[in-house]
Design an enzyme around this catalytic site. Structure first.
Site, short mmCIF file in Angstrom:
data_model
loop_
_atom_site.label_atom_id
_atom_site.label_comp_id
_atom_site.label_asym_id
_atom_site.label_seq_id
_atom_site.Cartn_x
_atom_site.Cartn_y
_atom_site.Cartn_z
N CYS A 1 89.22 48.87 34.65
CA CYS A 1 88.67 50.14 35.16
C CYS A 1 88.02 49.95 36.53
CB CYS A 1 87.67 50.72 34.15
SG CYS A 1 88.47 51.12 32.57
N THR A 2 87.39 48.81 36.72
CA THR A 2 86.79 48.50 38.02
C THR A 2 87.89 48.31 39.07
OG1 THR A 2 84.86 47.51 36.97
CG2 THR A 2 85.29 46.88 39.27
#
Length: 149
Positions: free
Chosen positions: A45-46
């Site tokens: 997600c980062t």
């Protein structure tokens, strides 16, 4: 409800990281990238958020508004935005109403264990609020190019 390209995107209202109410209908006349992701501050997600951040100018240049959404809290989103210097809002969908409207809250399995979670999916919505593309096989490292192709 299964969503299809060419059909209206479900309208929603939910709060962003600062407690501001965000409504999809507020973006009529603009192209929207609505991306659902599983969890703040996790590796994939980062990577995805930073790819969109690093290419934010190019996305804006062609008229896109970026909205990220997960089931995390406003407070979690605020920390994620500050840590990664994200220039776009993140929507907190703790009650999963938006996930359910978009069909992104699904049964998943890991190591043989079944659980409910977010299907990483991006919806491209045109100026009239119509779904113009649904990206289900998201490449977190190169997501901008999937959107701009």
């Amino acid at each position: 409800m299964s969503l299809e390209v060419g059909k209206p995107a479900p309208d929603f209202e939910a709060k962003d990281q600062d407690g501001n109410l965000i409504k999809l209908s507020d973006f009529k006349g603009k192209k929207v990238v609505l991306y659902f992701y599983p969890k703040d501050n996790t590796p994939g997600c980062t990577t995805q958020a930073c790819n969109l951040r690093d290419n934010y100018e190019a996305l804006q240049k062609v008229g896109y508004v970026i909205l990220g959404i997960s089931s995390d809290s406003e407070k979690s989103h605020k920390k994620f935005i500050e840590k990664q210097s994200l220039p776009f809002p993140l929507i907190a969908d703790e009650d999963l109403k938006v996930h359910e409207a978009y069909g992104t809250w699904v049964e998943k399995s890991m190591y043989g264990r079944q659980y409910m979670g977010t299907a990483r999916t991006t919806f491209i919505i045109d100026e009239a609020g119509i779904l113009s593309e649904i990206i289900q096989k998201v490449n977190t490292k190169d997501h901008t190019n999937q959107i701009l192709k």
